[in-house]
Design a protein around this motif. Structure first.
Motif, short mmCIF file in Angstrom:
data_model
loop_
_atom_site.label_atom_id
_atom_site.label_comp_id
_atom_site.label_asym_id
_atom_site.label_seq_id
_atom_site.Cartn_x
_atom_site.Cartn_y
_atom_site.Cartn_z
N GLY A 107 6.39 -13.10 61.21
CA GLY A 107 7.20 -13.84 60.24
C GLY A 107 7.43 -13.11 58.93
N HIS A 108 6.93 -11.90 58.77
CA HIS A 108 7.11 -11.16 57.52
C HIS A 108 8.53 -10.58 57.46
N ARG A 109 9.12 -10.69 56.28
CA ARG A 109 10.45 -10.10 56.06
C ARG A 109 10.47 -9.19 54.83
N ARG A 110 9.54 -9.37 53.93
CA ARG A 110 9.42 -8.48 52.77
C ARG A 110 8.23 -7.55 53.05
N ILE A 111 8.55 -6.43 53.71
CA ILE A 111 7.52 -5.50 54.20
C ILE A 111 7.62 -4.20 53.40
N ALA A 112 6.61 -3.92 52.61
CA ALA A 112 6.59 -2.67 51.84
C ALA A 112 6.12 -1.53 52.74
N PHE A 113 6.55 -0.33 52.39
CA PHE A 113 6.16 0.86 53.16
C PHE A 113 5.66 1.94 52.23
N VAL A 114 4.41 2.39 52.45
CA VAL A 114 3.85 3.53 51.72
C VAL A 114 4.08 4.75 52.58
N THR A 115 4.93 5.65 52.14
CA THR A 115 5.33 6.80 52.96
C THR A 115 4.27 7.90 52.90
N GLY A 116 4.52 8.94 53.68
CA GLY A 116 3.73 10.16 53.59
C GLY A 116 4.37 11.12 52.61
N ASP B 255 8.52 11.66 57.79
CA ASP B 255 9.96 11.39 57.88
C ASP B 255 10.27 10.54 59.11
N GLU B 256 9.63 10.85 60.23
CA GLU B 256 9.90 10.09 61.45
C GLU B 256 9.39 8.66 61.34
N ARG B 257 8.27 8.46 60.64
CA ARG B 257 7.74 7.11 60.48
C ARG B 257 8.65 6.27 59.57
N LEU B 258 9.27 6.91 58.59
CA LEU B 258 10.24 6.19 57.75
C LEU B 258 11.44 5.77 58.59
N ILE B 259 11.88 6.63 59.48
CA ILE B 259 13.00 6.28 60.36
C ILE B 259 12.63 5.08 61.23
N GLY B 260 11.41 5.08 61.76
CA GLY B 260 10.96 3.95 62.58
C GLY B 260 10.89 2.66 61.80
N TYR B 261 10.44 2.74 60.55
CA TYR B 261 10.40 1.58 59.65
C TYR B 261 11.80 1.01 59.46
N LYS B 262 12.74 1.88 59.17
CA LYS B 262 14.12 1.43 58.94
C LYS B 262 14.72 0.83 60.21
N ARG B 263 14.44 1.44 61.35
CA ARG B 263 15.01 0.94 62.61
C ARG B 263 14.47 -0.45 62.94
N ALA B 264 13.18 -0.66 62.71
CA ALA B 264 12.61 -1.97 63.00
C ALA B 264 13.23 -3.05 62.13
N LEU B 265 13.46 -2.72 60.86
CA LEU B 265 14.12 -3.69 59.97
C LEU B 265 15.54 -3.97 60.45
N ALA B 266 16.28 -2.91 60.76
CA ALA B 266 17.67 -3.08 61.17
C ALA B 266 17.79 -3.92 62.43
N GLU B 267 16.91 -3.66 63.42
CA GLU B 267 16.99 -4.41 64.67
C GLU B 267 16.51 -5.84 64.52
N SER B 268 15.88 -6.13 63.38
CA SER B 268 15.43 -7.51 63.11
C SER B 268 16.34 -8.20 62.09
N ASP B 269 17.48 -7.55 61.77
CA ASP B 269 18.44 -8.10 60.81
C ASP B 269 17.81 -8.33 59.44
N ALA C 247 17.44 -6.67 55.73
CA ALA C 247 18.07 -5.65 54.89
C ALA C 247 17.03 -4.67 54.36
N TYR C 248 17.39 -3.39 54.39
CA TYR C 248 16.51 -2.35 53.86
C TYR C 248 16.55 -2.38 52.34
N ASP C 249 15.38 -2.39 51.71
CA ASP C 249 15.27 -2.42 50.25
C ASP C 249 14.46 -1.21 49.81
N ASP C 250 15.15 -0.25 49.20
CA ASP C 250 14.44 0.99 48.84
C ASP C 250 13.38 0.77 47.76
N LYS C 251 13.42 -0.36 47.09
CA LYS C 251 12.38 -0.64 46.07
C LYS C 251 11.04 -0.95 46.71
#
Length: 326
Positions: A170-179, A187-201, A203-207
């Motif tokens: 049920g989480h929709r505001r998911i922060a990501f601490v990158t490498g 870089d690949e883990r950031l891509i996976g993070y973005k893809r999971a958000l996109a496939e779950s509708d 919105a990606y928030d760079d903040k």
């Protein structure tokens, strides 16, 4: 030679039997093996190696000798070398392509029979050039030639699984601490993070994406930045377990409960992640297996044998730092 005398054969016959090149009668072979067992004889691996033009050593390039990530992989390498007669020489590249190049040249100068490169920043072309001199097995990349092999895990899919797990809770505001920046795995883990958000509708928030460095301090500082900039989030995905440890400490100091207030997921499944408070939900990398597989592959390349290797897939390990959003 005492073994030859006890077996009633010549020393050269004993040597050929040990090397597997002798064609002798079963009686002679049995006599030699009985003498070896009786005398607790162990052939001199170094002497045998010298006869074959080998040093019986392999070089291992790690990136951070203090990291438990590499500790677990080196444990697999060490177990893979048991009983082979090979010893290892370990050097550190410090995540720096120039230093990695210098360390590999140093190992080649020491006449190692092959090299295991654990991750790093060297380009494939550079590795292939070094492989013209000695066989090389590298993790974190895909290579397959007669003298160079690379094994790569699906970091993007691992990150996708981590974020998808949080979304399913049920989480929709998911922060990501990158490498670190310009790091292939990060870089690949950031891509996976973005893809999971996109496939779950979602919105990606760079903040909500904050730079880390794969260390505990980086995770702590990253989440502290999220609070300083008043970001709202109910979960954090850290690009590795060490960063997640720093995230956990920051949340603890702020009186924020995990997972009651904020859920947390890491990436690696280091041995210590089962013993954090609470135990960490994470993506398991087969670190030990990669060490064993890389070692077996390198020995096969050295001996001119075919390489048969399959890296186990990444998997989500659900523990106690994640729960359904309130």
């Amino acid at each position: 030679m005492d073994v030859a005398r006890h077996a009633g054969v010549s020393p050269s016959t004993v040597s050929r039997i040990l090397n597997g090149t002798a064609k002798v009668s079963d009686d002679k072979r049995t006599a030699v093996m009985a003498a070896i067992e009786k005398m607790h004889f162990a052939p001199n691996q170094m002497a045998q190696g010298l006869k074959k033009g080998r040093s019986m050593t392999i070089g291992i390039v790690v990136q951070d000798i203090s990291s438990p990530f590499f500790d677990e992989t080196l444990r697999g390498v060490d177990d893979g070398l048991k009983g082979t007669g090979y010893a290892s020489v370990i050097v550190s590249g410090h995540w720096n392509a120039v230093e990695e190049t210098e360390r590999i040249r140093l190992l080649l100068a020491r006449k190692v029979d092959g090299i295991i490169l654990l991750s790093g920043h060297l380009g494939d072309d550079t590795i292939l050039q070094f492989a013209n001199h000695r066989p090389i097995v590298s993790t974190g990349r895909e290579l397959r030639t007669k003298s160079a092999l690379g094994f790569k895990l699906d970091n993007e899919n691992g990150a996708f699984m981590a974020v998808r797990h949080l979304v399913e809770l049920g989480h929709r505001r998911i922060a990501f601490v990158t490498g670190p920046p310009h790091h292939r795995d990060a870089d690949e883990r950031l891509i996976g993070y973005k893809r999971a958000l996109a496939e779950s509708d979602i919105a990606y928030d760079d903040k909500l994406v904050v730079g880390g460095d794969f260390h505990e301090s980086g995770g702590l500082l990253a989440v502290n930045h999220l609070f300083e900039t008043n970001q709202q989030f109910t979960a954090v995905f850290a690009a590795n377990d060490l960063s997640a440890y720093g995230v956990r400490l920051c949340l603890y100091r702020k009186g924020i409960r995990v997972p009651e207030d904020i859920s947390l997921v890491g990436f690696d499944d280091l041995p210590g992640s089962s013993y954090t408070t609470p135990p960490l939900t994470t993506i398991r990398q087969p670190l030990y297996d990669m060490g064993r597989i890389a070692t077996n592959a390198l020995l096969a390349l050295i001996n001119g044998e075919p390489v048969v290797a399959q890296i186990p897939p990444l998997e989500l390990v659900v523990r106690e730092t994640t729960r359904r959003v309130r």
